[in-house]
Design a protein around this motif. Structure first.
Motif, short mmCIF file in Angstrom:
data_model
loop_
_atom_site.label_atom_id
_atom_site.label_comp_id
_atom_site.label_asym_id
_atom_site.label_seq_id
_atom_site.Cartn_x
_atom_site.Cartn_y
_atom_site.Cartn_z
N GLU A 196 -1.60 11.71 -1.83
CA GLU A 196 -0.37 11.94 -0.91
C GLU A 196 1.05 12.59 -1.62
O GLU A 196 1.63 13.55 -1.07
CB GLU A 196 -0.06 10.71 -0.22
CG GLU A 196 -1.35 10.38 0.89
CD GLU A 196 -1.02 8.87 1.43
OE1 GLU A 196 -1.92 8.00 1.66
OE2 GLU A 196 0.13 8.04 1.25
N LEU B 253 -1.98 7.64 -6.09
CA LEU B 253 -3.62 7.51 -6.25
C LEU B 253 -4.24 8.17 -4.94
O LEU B 253 -5.26 8.60 -5.25
CB LEU B 253 -3.75 6.03 -6.31
CG LEU B 253 -3.41 5.56 -7.76
CD1 LEU B 253 -3.06 4.04 -7.88
CD2 LEU B 253 -4.50 6.01 -8.88
N ARG B 254 -3.79 8.05 -4.11
CA ARG B 254 -4.55 8.53 -2.74
C ARG B 254 -4.17 10.19 -2.66
O ARG B 254 -4.80 10.64 -1.61
CB ARG B 254 -3.75 7.74 -1.27
CG ARG B 254 -4.30 6.44 -1.29
CD ARG B 254 -3.98 5.91 0.12
NE ARG B 254 -2.39 5.94 0.44
CZ ARG B 254 -1.65 4.95 0.54
NH1 ARG B 254 -2.07 3.85 0.02
NH2 ARG B 254 -0.34 5.18 0.95
N ALA C 37 0.73 4.20 -5.20
CA ALA C 37 -0.30 4.14 -4.38
C ALA C 37 -0.37 5.43 -3.61
O ALA C 37 -1.64 5.97 -3.60
CB ALA C 37 -0.12 2.85 -3.39
N LYS C 38 0.73 5.87 -3.41
CA LYS C 38 0.54 7.30 -2.82
C LYS C 38 0.11 8.49 -3.80
O LYS C 38 -0.51 9.24 -3.17
CB LYS C 38 2.13 7.80 -2.29
CG LYS C 38 2.54 6.83 -0.98
CD LYS C 38 3.76 7.18 -0.73
CE LYS C 38 4.30 6.43 0.56
NZ LYS C 38 5.49 6.56 0.99
N LYS D 230 -7.08 2.22 -10.73
CA LYS D 230 -7.27 2.66 -9.24
C LYS D 230 -7.31 1.38 -8.28
O LYS D 230 -6.78 1.49 -7.26
CB LYS D 230 -8.32 3.48 -9.28
CG LYS D 230 -8.35 4.82 -9.79
CD LYS D 230 -9.40 5.93 -9.38
CE LYS D 230 -8.94 7.21 -9.90
NZ LYS D 230 -10.16 8.08 -9.81
N GLN E 244 0.86 -1.31 -0.06
CA GLN E 244 -0.28 -0.21 -0.03
C GLN E 244 0.94 1.34 -0.07
O GLN E 244 0.30 2.34 -0.32
CB GLN E 244 -0.77 0.00 1.19
CG GLN E 244 -2.02 -1.13 1.34
CD GLN E 244 -3.08 -0.91 0.40
OE1 GLN E 244 -3.16 0.33 -0.24
NE2 GLN E 244 -3.83 -1.79 0.12
N ASN E 245 2.01 1.28 0.23
CA ASN E 245 3.09 2.25 0.15
C ASN E 245 4.02 2.47 -0.80
O ASN E 245 4.88 3.36 -0.97
CB ASN E 245 3.92 2.18 1.47
CG ASN E 245 3.08 2.60 2.79
OD1 ASN E 245 2.14 3.47 2.82
ND2 ASN E 245 3.22 1.85 3.88
#
Ligand code: 5GP
Length: 142
Positions: free
Chosen positions: A17, A14-15, A11-12, A48, A6-7
């Motif tokens: 961040e 997409l979030r 992924a960051k 996604k 998840q890190n």
């Protein structure tokens, strides 16, 4: 195969961040510019949904990502006058994958111009911003 991390950097992104030079987004996919392009306008298209690569992605997500890859390819021909498009997609370290969230490379090509090696140099932020704007406008125009 290892499980999804998840890190990972995508992924960051997409979030939200980490930032990206977005060219296209819908409910299932995101496309943005590669910051170390192998040719001008080099894009990455991601589902996604969390998927490490082609070995664990759901079939519907994979099909959707390819549909978006076609959409942004057509936009690159319009926006950059590309003569061709190179599509690449790597799976696991042994397959050349470095970032472990599935992504399709969409690389606009000009006749006779070779691609740069992977991760050769970071493109300037203002250049990426301008290219993303042009591509997004070409996509929106259909
Ligand atoms: P692959 O996993 O397909 O071998 O390569 C990962 C790709 O991601 C490379 O082309 C690299 O230039 C790109 N990349 C690595 N870090 C970032 C980042 O933080 N943002 C963006 N937009 N691209 C990245």
């Amino acid at each position: 195969m290892p499980s999804y991390d998840q890190n990972n950097i995508f992924a960051k992104i997409l979030r939200g961040e980490l930032p990206c030079y977005k060219v296209y987004e819908d409910d299932k996919a995101l496309a943005f510019l590669d910051i170390m392009p192998r040719a001008p306008g080099h894009m990455l298209v991601l589902p996604k949904a969390p998927a490490r690569n082609i070995l664990d992605v759901g079939a519907a997500d994979l099909a959707h990502v390819m549909m978006v890859a076609q959409k942004v390819s057509k936009a690159a021909v319009k926006a950059f006058g590309a003569d061709g498009i190179t599509i690449q997609q790597f799976n696991e370290g042994a397959g050349g994958q470095v970032v472990f969230h599935l992504h399709i490379h969409v690389i606009p090509r000009k006749a006779g111009v070779p691609m740069k090696p992977p991760a050769a140099e970071k493109e300037k932020p203002d250049v990426l911003a301008e290219q993303a704007k042009k591509l997004a406008a070409a996509i929106a125009a259909g």
